[in-house]
Design a protein around this motif. Sequence first.
Motif, PDB file in Angstrom:
ATOM      1  N   THR A  71      89.677  14.885  38.195  1.00  0.00           N
ATOM      2  CA  THR A  71      90.731  15.363  39.084  1.00  0.00           C
ATOM      3  C   THR A  71      91.882  15.994  38.294  1.00  0.00           C
ATOM      4  OG1 THR A  71      90.200  13.834  40.870  1.00  0.00           O
ATOM      5  CG2 THR A  71      92.502  14.503  40.695  1.00  0.00           C
ATOM      6  N   SER A  72      92.191  15.412  37.143  1.00  0.00           N
ATOM      7  CA  SER A  72      93.284  15.956  36.334  1.00  0.00           C
ATOM      8  C   SER A  72      92.932  17.353  35.817  1.00  0.00           C
ATOM      9  CB  SER A  72      93.584  15.019  35.164  1.00  0.00           C
ATOM     10  OG  SER A  72      93.958  13.750  35.651  1.00  0.00           O
TER      11      SER A  72
ATOM     12  N   GLU B 131      82.480  11.000  45.025  1.00  0.00           N
ATOM     13  CA  GLU B 131      82.872   9.726  44.438  1.00  0.00           C
ATOM     14  C   GLU B 131      82.795   8.554  45.393  1.00  0.00           C
ATOM     15  OE1 GLU B 131      86.350   9.984  41.309  1.00  0.00           O
ATOM     16  OE2 GLU B 131      86.883  11.021  43.156  1.00  0.00           O
TER      17      GLU B 131
ATOM     18  N   SER C  90      96.771  13.531  32.482  1.00  0.00           N
ATOM     19  CA  SER C  90      96.009  12.298  32.696  1.00  0.00           C
ATOM     20  C   SER C  90      96.786  11.321  33.568  1.00  0.00           C
ATOM     21  CB  SER C  90      95.702  11.648  31.345  1.00  0.00           C
ATOM     22  OG  SER C  90      95.033  10.419  31.529  1.00  0.00           O
ATOM     23  N   GLN C  91      96.133  10.810  34.575  1.00  0.00           N
ATOM     24  CA  GLN C  91      96.755   9.771  35.401  1.00  0.00           C
ATOM     25  C   GLN C  91      96.904   8.496  34.589  1.00  0.00           C
ATOM     26  OE1 GLN C  91      97.609   6.478  37.366  1.00  0.00           O
ATOM     27  NE2 GLN C  91      95.443   6.568  36.858  1.00  0.00           N
ATOM     28  N   SER C  92      95.788   7.995  34.066  1.00  0.00           N
ATOM     29  CA  SER C  92      95.798   6.686  33.384  1.00  0.00           C
ATOM     30  C   SER C  92      96.477   6.752  32.027  1.00  0.00           C
ATOM     31  CB  SER C  92      94.363   6.202  33.188  1.00  0.00           C
ATOM     32  OG  SER C  92      93.667   7.098  32.332  1.00  0.00           O
TER      33      SER C  92
ATOM     34  N   THR D 159      92.389   8.062  28.965  1.00  0.00           N
ATOM     35  CA  THR D 159      91.065   8.697  28.921  1.00  0.00           C
ATOM     36  C   THR D 159      90.694   9.069  27.488  1.00  0.00           C
ATOM     37  OG1 THR D 159      91.419   9.475  31.159  1.00  0.00           O
ATOM     38  CG2 THR D 159      89.708  10.610  29.892  1.00  0.00           C
TER      39      THR D 159
ATOM     40  N   LYS E 196      86.007  14.292  45.592  1.00  0.00           N
ATOM     41  CA  LYS E 196      86.385  13.113  46.381  1.00  0.00           C
ATOM     42  C   LYS E 196      85.210  12.650  47.239  1.00  0.00           C
ATOM     43  CE  LYS E 196      89.150  12.044  44.721  1.00  0.00           C
ATOM     44  NZ  LYS E 196      89.982  12.643  43.701  1.00  0.00           N
TER      45      LYS E 196
ATOM     46  N   SER F  90      91.251   9.351  42.691  1.00  0.00           N
ATOM     47  CA  SER F  90      92.622   9.792  42.450  1.00  0.00           C
ATOM     48  C   SER F  90      93.145  10.628  43.618  1.00  0.00           C
ATOM     49  CB  SER F  90      92.627  10.612  41.155  1.00  0.00           C
ATOM     50  OG  SER F  90      93.939  10.864  40.759  1.00  0.00           O
TER      51      SER F  90
ATOM     52  N   VAL G 113      90.180   3.847  42.945  1.00  0.00           N
ATOM     53  CA  VAL G 113      89.504   4.578  41.867  1.00  0.00           C
ATOM     54  C   VAL G 113      89.573   6.090  42.093  1.00  0.00           C
ATOM     55  CG1 VAL G 113      87.217   5.054  40.895  1.00  0.00           C
ATOM     56  CG2 VAL G 113      88.060   2.708  41.012  1.00  0.00           C
TER      57      VAL G 113
HETATM   58  C1  F6R Z   1      88.685  11.321  40.336  1.00  0.00           C
HETATM   59  C2  F6R Z   1      88.953  10.489  39.199  1.00  0.00           C
HETATM   60  C3  F6R Z   1      88.493  10.917  37.838  1.00  0.00           C
HETATM   61  C4  F6R Z   1      89.719  11.044  36.936  1.00  0.00           C
HETATM   62  C5  F6R Z   1      89.304  11.337  35.495  1.00  0.00           C
HETATM   63  C6  F6R Z   1      90.495  11.556  34.598  1.00  0.00           C
HETATM   64  O1  F6R Z   1      89.087  10.746  41.527  1.00  0.00           O
HETATM   65  O2  F6R Z   1      89.570   9.479  39.339  1.00  0.00           O
HETATM   66  O3  F6R Z   1      87.792  12.111  37.895  1.00  0.00           O
HETATM   67  O4  F6R Z   1      90.536  12.044  37.436  1.00  0.00           O
HETATM   68  O5  F6R Z   1      88.540  10.256  35.004  1.00  0.00           O
HETATM   69  O6  F6R Z   1      91.304  10.429  34.542  1.00  0.00           O
HETATM   70  P1  F6R Z   1      92.779  10.457  34.003  1.00  0.00           P
HETATM   71  O7  F6R Z   1      93.564  11.369  34.870  1.00  0.00           O
HETATM   72  O8  F6R Z   1      93.245   9.039  34.074  1.00  0.00           O
HETATM   73  O9  F6R Z   1      92.728  10.979  32.585  1.00  0.00           O
END
Ligand code: F6R
Length: 382
Positions: free
Chosen positions: A76-77, A262, A121-123, A126, A259, A174, A172
């Motif tokens: 998603t990012s 997933e 990156s959300q988390s 990665t 989405k 995003s 999970v």
């Molecule tokens: C989609 C999803 C994954 C994350 C990907 C990157 O819903 O959750 O595709 O977007 O694993 O994760 P981050 O943004 O945390 O680096």
Amino acid sequence: SKDNFDHFMLKEIFDQPNVLRDCMRGRIINAPYSRPWSPQQKGKNTDSLSVILSAVTLHRRELLRARRIIILSCGTSWHAGLIGKQLIEHFCKLPVEVAYASEFRYSDSVIEPDDVVMAISQSGETADTMAAMEMAKKRNALVFGIVNAVGSGISRISDTGVYIHVGPEIGVASTKAFTGQVTVLVMLALALGMAKGTVSQEEYNTVLHELVMIPDKIQKVLEQNDKIKDIAKKYIHSKNFLYLGRGYNYPVALEGALKLKEISYIHAEGYPAAEMKHGPIALIDSEMPVVFLATHHQLYQKIVSNMQEVISRNGKILAIVTEGDEQVKAMVDETIEVPPTIACLAPLLSVIPLQLLSYHVAVAKGLNVDQPRNLAKSVTVE
Ligand code: F6R
């Protein structure tokens, strides 16, 4: 906590108006003296908005010197990165490459010291994104993080960056992180465009005024939740979906398809609408629903002709349209309306019904929405 919602994912979808306000808070300000880096214009447009990002202020020199921006991310990012490319190329007239971090880190990619590498990156954990950043650091590029999780690995190895500040994302799949990333990318493109002198004051003002109205407009989309739930129930037996959009809505098509895969375990593919003719059109029949991003923006009429091609092959269409669009409504099976906005902000509205659609399809199928099979919230191994 989930508050009164059945799942974290639904709560996080509904959080979006508020968390995007948080994302903009302290960065978009209404102050006459706040317009950065153009002291000669001080005092003009006293009631206009400004965007101030400390990362841009502090690294102005390196950012102005940049010959190219490389955006690295996954999933998603990465989709947000594709929107970022369009925003930065438009507002900053700077070439942007968007790469999957996993591919980039093992390729012979050229990184120059005057490149700026942006990691989204959300988390912030990665593994591939982090490794690609380390590579960029070794080659002396400025490494700029766009991260949600404060204090995460990616935020710590970034030279600078902008937090998206949308709060913890537990589901999970995003959702709010994506709209937060796009919001940050809009602010970044405007701040940098203003520093470079590549955006006109008029366009800058228009985009900011539209951007601050986005949370209320998302709220209006969320009010259609029950309608989207009813639509979703009609599609639970579908085996395949196609998502089509153009311009700023093309990455939204990719995101909508991801989405659905997933959490609903339905095979879905996103394409730029015009690519349909180059292959995917062969798949279209009455069993293959097509989701069109058909808001009133770039190339709307061309999207309408793509829809006609699908209709003539008995394809079922669900179209995301701008409020009051009677033309498409009269043509297709289902429409979901979103309020009008400008093209570069379209993803912030058009992704919302797609998030809700995948959620309701998954719930109707009895699936575990917050913890879909085989997926982890952060992918800390490659
Ligand atoms: C989609 C999803 C994954 C994350 C990907 C990157 O819903 O959750 O595709 O977007 O694993 O994760 P981050 O943004 O945390 O680096």
